[in-house]
Design an enzyme around this catalytic site. Structure first.
Site, PDB file in Angstrom:
ATOM      1  N   LYS A 156       1.694  -2.759   8.906  1.00  0.00           N
ATOM      2  CA  LYS A 156       2.914  -1.946   8.805  1.00  0.00           C
ATOM      3  C   LYS A 156       4.047  -2.761   9.404  1.00  0.00           C
ATOM      4  CE  LYS A 156       2.641   2.660   9.762  1.00  0.00           C
ATOM      5  NZ  LYS A 156       2.745   3.907  10.566  1.00  0.00           N
ATOM      6  N   VAL A 163       4.037  -0.767   4.207  1.00  0.00           N
ATOM      7  CA  VAL A 163       2.664  -1.063   4.627  1.00  0.00           C
ATOM      8  C   VAL A 163       2.030  -1.929   3.544  1.00  0.00           C
ATOM      9  CG1 VAL A 163       0.438  -0.103   5.292  1.00  0.00           C
ATOM     10  CG2 VAL A 163       2.515   1.184   5.766  1.00  0.00           C
ATOM     11  N   ASP A 222       1.457  15.686  13.553  1.00  0.00           N
ATOM     12  CA  ASP A 222       1.772  15.366  12.157  1.00  0.00           C
ATOM     13  C   ASP A 222       0.489  15.310  11.329  1.00  0.00           C
ATOM     14  OD1 ASP A 222       3.198  14.704   9.942  1.00  0.00           O
ATOM     15  OD2 ASP A 222       3.614  12.632  10.516  1.00  0.00           O
ATOM     16  N   LEU A 279       0.817  -1.220   0.000  1.00  0.00           N
ATOM     17  CA  LEU A 279       0.000   0.000   0.000  1.00  0.00           C
ATOM     18  C   LEU A 279       0.847   1.265   0.000  1.00  0.00           C
ATOM     19  CD1 LEU A 279      -2.593  -1.103   2.695  1.00  0.00           C
ATOM     20  CD2 LEU A 279      -3.042  -0.830   0.261  1.00  0.00           C
ATOM     21  N   GLY A 280       2.009   1.153   0.562  1.00  0.00           N
ATOM     22  CA  GLY A 280       2.869   2.331   0.626  1.00  0.00           C
ATOM     23  C   GLY A 280       4.010   2.067   1.571  1.00  0.00           C
ATOM     24  N   GLY A 316       6.558   4.150   4.726  1.00  0.00           N
ATOM     25  CA  GLY A 316       6.874   5.339   5.503  1.00  0.00           C
ATOM     26  C   GLY A 316       8.233   5.165   6.134  1.00  0.00           C
ATOM     27  N   SER A 317       8.488   5.961   7.129  1.00  0.00           N
ATOM     28  CA  SER A 317       9.825   5.895   7.715  1.00  0.00           C
ATOM     29  C   SER A 317      10.051   4.588   8.466  1.00  0.00           C
ATOM     30  CB  SER A 317      10.041   7.079   8.639  1.00  0.00           C
ATOM     31  OG  SER A 317       8.954   7.190   9.513  1.00  0.00           O
ATOM     32  N   PHE A 318       8.978   3.965   8.940  1.00  0.00           N
ATOM     33  CA  PHE A 318       9.149   2.707   9.663  1.00  0.00           C
ATOM     34  C   PHE A 318       9.377   1.526   8.737  1.00  0.00           C
ATOM     35  CE2 PHE A 318       6.478   4.678  13.149  1.00  0.00           C
ATOM     36  CZ  PHE A 318       7.576   4.878  13.976  1.00  0.00           C
ATOM     37  N   GLY A 319       8.813   1.592   7.578  1.00  0.00           N
ATOM     38  CA  GLY A 319       8.934   0.458   6.677  1.00  0.00           C
ATOM     39  C   GLY A 319       7.731   0.384   5.755  1.00  0.00           C
TER      40      GLY A 319
HETATM   41  N1  ATP Z   1      -4.508   1.625   7.373  1.00  0.00           N
HETATM   42  C1  ATP Z   1      -4.117   1.868   6.118  1.00  0.00           C
HETATM   43  N2  ATP Z   1      -4.926   1.599   5.101  1.00  0.00           N
HETATM   44  C2  ATP Z   1      -4.543   1.853   3.823  1.00  0.00           C
HETATM   45  N3  ATP Z   1      -3.360   2.379   3.482  1.00  0.00           N
HETATM   46  C3  ATP Z   1      -2.507   2.678   4.466  1.00  0.00           C
HETATM   47  C4  ATP Z   1      -2.826   2.437   5.833  1.00  0.00           C
HETATM   48  N4  ATP Z   1      -1.796   2.830   6.590  1.00  0.00           N
HETATM   49  C5  ATP Z   1      -0.873   3.305   5.735  1.00  0.00           C
HETATM   50  N5  ATP Z   1      -1.285   3.213   4.453  1.00  0.00           N
HETATM   51  C6  ATP Z   1      -0.558   3.598   3.240  1.00  0.00           C
HETATM   52  O1  ATP Z   1       0.807   3.414   3.456  1.00  0.00           O
HETATM   53  C7  ATP Z   1       1.510   4.648   3.321  1.00  0.00           C
HETATM   54  C8  ATP Z   1       2.601   4.708   4.335  1.00  0.00           C
HETATM   55  O2  ATP Z   1       2.029   4.775   5.626  1.00  0.00           O
HETATM   56  P1  ATP Z   1       2.894   5.080   6.909  1.00  0.00           P
HETATM   57  O3  ATP Z   1       1.975   5.470   7.995  1.00  0.00           O
HETATM   58  O4  ATP Z   1       3.860   4.002   7.180  1.00  0.00           O
HETATM   59  O5  ATP Z   1       3.807   6.185   6.369  1.00  0.00           O
HETATM   60  P2  ATP Z   1       3.802   7.728   6.343  1.00  0.00           P
HETATM   61  O6  ATP Z   1       2.661   8.306   7.076  1.00  0.00           O
HETATM   62  O7  ATP Z   1       3.971   8.156   4.924  1.00  0.00           O
HETATM   63  O8  ATP Z   1       5.168   7.969   7.062  1.00  0.00           O
HETATM   64  P3  ATP Z   1       5.653   7.778   8.562  1.00  0.00           P
HETATM   65  O9  ATP Z   1       5.424   6.396   8.972  1.00  0.00           O
HETATM   66  O10 ATP Z   1       7.078   8.109   8.391  1.00  0.00           O
HETATM   67  O11 ATP Z   1       4.917   8.773   9.384  1.00  0.00           O
HETATM   68  C9  ATP Z   1       0.450   5.722   3.497  1.00  0.00           C
HETATM   69  O12 ATP Z   1       0.788   6.870   2.798  1.00  0.00           O
HETATM   70  C10 ATP Z   1      -0.788   5.060   2.939  1.00  0.00           C
HETATM   71  O13 ATP Z   1      -0.832   5.243   1.551  1.00  0.00           O
END
Ligand code: ATP
Length: 730
Positions: free
Chosen positions: A145, A127, A239, A119-120, A122-125
């Site tokens: 995640k 998703v 955030d 799905l995407g 982020g900084s943690f890894g």
């Molecule tokens: N519950 C979810 N349902 C659908 N897509 C999700 C969900 N959580 C995260 N995503 C997708 O995964 C991407 C990354 O999410 P994540 O929260 O890890 O990263 P972030 O918000 O971009 O960065 P960080 O973790 O660094 O704050 C999001 O931009 C979104 O597109």
């Protein structure tokens, strides 16, 4: 069979004569670290055969183990201390302090998850989408995640990750993403409810202007509701941004990503960052930028920026500005300008959120009502209407009103059937029965009472009330910043069109970059940090460098109204903006008032002063030229020029005059030529192609521009897959 990493578990169990359960705990429940036990429930222990008395002994042992290892960062997370050191010891999340008896999230086994698409990240890894086959036999769609491993900051990341799990476990609201549980095997995983439509950011970037404004308003009410819940639980999100708003369905959004969220003790109303942490500075309130202070009111400021993102279809706020430039601008009364498609009521909400003094901003519980009341007016077309460059309507079409008022002869709105935006005569509008806003019951709508719907402009307009002044900015402020977190490739993609991380923009290289872009007129190469974070210590920044033209121009390059962001070329602002500045020196909006900004900054910039003087001289000449109509005495030249400047954003009166001159003072042809020029300056296609695109979009420059950007994106994608086609035009 016992590895070094889990020796502690064996010892702990042996102390209370439970060592025979070692394998069942380690391999059955995946407990490999002490904090994993925080997620183990009574039922889990019963399931592996530990009796009630055994469980009691186990918890006693865990307690004394924790006491003896209090210094571990892992432990801090679950002892109610944040990992940032300093005074965070008293920032206790509700889930950790007073609610320590709260049910811990479900411990999920890896084997219960069937992974699907990514799905995407982020900084943690990463998703990923997954199916969770629950122990009760249900199958739930979830988002998982997974914590990235192998980073040099692994301990910090694990701590942050667990802090997020620990925070989320206590939240329960329809507009907050729900945490189902955690997988405590390596790598750690967080299992949450799936927002099937992804992030609002991605959706809006993709739709680029073709999105119902009424739905954006609906989302605003939902985000306000979610934030009110967090406020009531004394959590500060820190955030809030469109990227962290997830779409559960077409009409329901939820706040996700609680990585930066912190809870407040009852005796504290703010949280001060003391350690080097990244912050999304373009979203931050002045108090956060200045001293790293975060209050509920700082989230309110971020809410305003999130609204602004939504109504610009996720443009980058303060594009091209560094953190200190943003702070400087905010403290001098600048605010993000009203997005062209933003209903005036919603911009008024944003301005309330951007009051310089935190106590002047509404709370989220007030905002819930304020946003509900700011529902854009809806009207129904009484008959068909088609005119060139106007909003086409069919009888009964519902129109969401963007711009209305006594003083304007035409209203701007969005046709809900076609999603087109444009101007139309208000006499065509009848009140909509579906609209919540009270509208007159006459067939022709009477314009709203003047003043009642005007911007309240709660942004700081009084210099005396400003939250700090540049004079107080400390030249020795510590912006010496460690390198930002490494972003993943998906984030790099998201970065297109966005600003740099704090440390990179504050470095000399950044300024050089900007100057180079300004000088070369090249399309700006955008830097790789999608979320505008920095590991910044948010200490008082040094005084901004004395403004001079070279440094200022880059700021103006990204002025959306006057400049084509892709072209990187600066266009002087329209003449009328100067007057606006003279009348309202403290009400500048970023992006809308370059001349005002020039005037403001020119105080210490002779070069800029020159430019300003030239502009003034040109005005005087124009004034002198009045009444000496050489071309068409019957036409009021000044009025025609002003009209064309209104129609083609960003053109100077000189440019308009030239275009009129070249087109025999035919305003329609001049307008078309100016629009072709504007599109052509994007450096993406030939004039002929620009003309075709504009004609296809009924000479709507905004839509044509978006079409061009889409084409450019497609071209870039094609280039990625077919490098041999490189060099092709759009
Ligand atoms: N519950 C979810 N349902 C659908 N897509 C999700 C969900 N959580 C995260 N995503 C997708 O995964 C991407 C990354 O999410 P994540 O929260 O890890 O990263 P972030 O918000 O971009 O960065 P960080 O973790 O660094 O704050 C999001 O931009 C979104 O597109």
């Amino acid at each position: 069979m016992m590895d070094h990493d889990t020796q502690w578990l064996y010892q702990l169990l042996a102390e209370v004569q439970l060592e025979r359960f070692f394998l069942r705990l380690r391999d059955g429940l995946n407990v490999t670290r002490i904090e994993h036990l925080n997620y183990v429930k009574e039922a889990d222990l019963e399931q592996i055969g530990i009796s009630r008395p055994g469980q009691r002994r186990l918890w006693e042992a865990v307690k004394s183990y924790k006491t003896s290892t209090r210094s571990r960062p892992w432990m801090k997370v679950f002892n109610g201390r944040t990992p940032e050191g300093g005074d965070q010891a008293n920032c206790v999340g509700p889930s950790q302090g007073q609610d320590s008896g709260r049910a811990l999230p479900c411990l999920i086994q890896d084997s219960e998850l069937v992974f699907g698409e990514r799905l995407g990240s982020g900084s943690f890894g990463v998703v990923k989408k997954a199916e969770w086959h629950t122990p009760t036999g249900r199958v739930l769609p979830v988002a998982v995640k997974t914590l990235r491993s192998g980073s040099s900051r692994q301990v910090d990341m694990v701590t942050d990750f667990l802090l997020e799990v620990s925070t989320m476990q206590s939240l329960d609201h329809p507009n907050i993403i729900h945490l189902y549980g955690a997988v405590l095997t390596h790598p750690l995983k967080m299992v949450t409810e799936l927002a099937s439509l992804g992030s609002l950011y991605d959706t809006l970037r993709l739709r680029q202007g073709i999105y119902p404004l009424s739905r954006l308003w609906l989302f605003s009410t939902q985000i306000a509701a979610g934030m009110e819940y967090l406020e009531s639980r004394r959590f500060i999100h820190r955030d809030l941004a469109a990227r962290n708003v997830l779409m559960a369905s077409k009409e329901l959004v939820k706040i996700g990503d609680f990585g930066l969220m912190r809870g407040l003790d009852h005796d504290r109303d703010h949280y001060v960052m003391t350690a080097h942490r990244r912050i999304p500075f373009a979203w931050c309130a002045p108090e956060s930028l200045r001293v790293g202070s975060f209050l509920h009111a700082s989230d309110v400021w971020m809410f305003g920026v999130t609204l602004w993102e939504m109504f610009t279809y996720c443009e980058e706020p303060w594009l091209g500005f560094s953190a200190r430039q943003i702070l400087y601008s905010i403290e001098h009364g600048d605010r993000l300008e009203r997005p062209p498609d933003c209903p005036q009521e919603m911009y008024s909400v944003m301005r309330k959120c951007w009051a310089c003094i935190p106590t002047d901003r509404p709370t989220f519980s007030q905002l819930k009502t304020i946003v509900a009341e700011a529902q854009p007016m809806e009207v129904r077309a009484v008959k068909d209407f088609t005119e060139p460059r106007k909003l086409s309507l069919q009888a009964n079409d519902l129109v969401t009103i963007i711009e209305h008022g006594l003083e304007i002869g035409e209203w701007k709105g969005q046709n809900q059937r076609t999603l087109s935006i444009g101007w139309f005569p208000p006499s065509l509008a009848a009140p909509s029965l579906t609209a919540v806003c009270p509208v007159p019951s006459t067939s022709v709508i009477s314009p709203p009472v003047r003043g009642s719907l005007h911007h309240t402009g709660h942004g700081d307009t009084d210099p005396a009330r400003s939250w700090g002044t540049p004079e107080r900015i400390n030249d020795n402020g510590n912006w010496g910043i460690p390198s930002a977190r490494v972003k993943t490739s998906s984030n790099l993609k998201k970065m297109a069109g966005m600003s740099k991380s704090l440390e990179s923009v504050l470095g000399g290289a950044q300024d050089k970059d900007i100057e180079n872009v300004a000088q070369s007129g090249q399309r700006r190469q955008l830097p790789p940090d999608p979320r505008r974070f920095s590991d910044a210590v948010v200490n008082p920044p040094p005084r901004p460098p004395p403004p001079n033209l070279k440094r200022i121009k880059p700021w103006m390059i990204y002025d959306r109204r006057t400049v084509n962001p892709l072209a990187g070329a600066w266009t002087p602002p329209p003449h009328h903006l100067q007057l606006q500045f003279q009348q309202q020196p403290q009400q500048q909006c970023f992006g809308s008032n370059n001349l005002a900004r020039m005037a403001h900054l020119a105080k210490s910039s002779p070069q800029l002063d020159d430019d300003l003087q030239k502009e003034k001289d040109r005005d005087k000449e124009r004034e002198r030229g009045k009444g000496q109509e050489r071309y068409t005495p019957q036409v009021n030249k000044v009025a025609v020029i002003a009209q064309l400047q209104d129609k083609v954003h960003g053109v100077t009166s000189d440019e308009v005059q030239k275009a009129l001159h070249r087109n025999d003072w035919n305003p329609t042809r001049a307008e078309q030529q100016l629009k072709i020029d504007q599109l052509f300056y994007m450096n993406q296609c030939s004039r002929d192609e620009c003309q075709k695109i504009l004609a296809r979009y009924n000479w709507d420059l905004q839509h044509a521009g978006r079409c061009l950007i889409r084409l450019v994106k497609e071209r870039d994608r094609t280039r990625e897959t077919a490098p041999e086609r490189r060099g092709e035009r759009v």
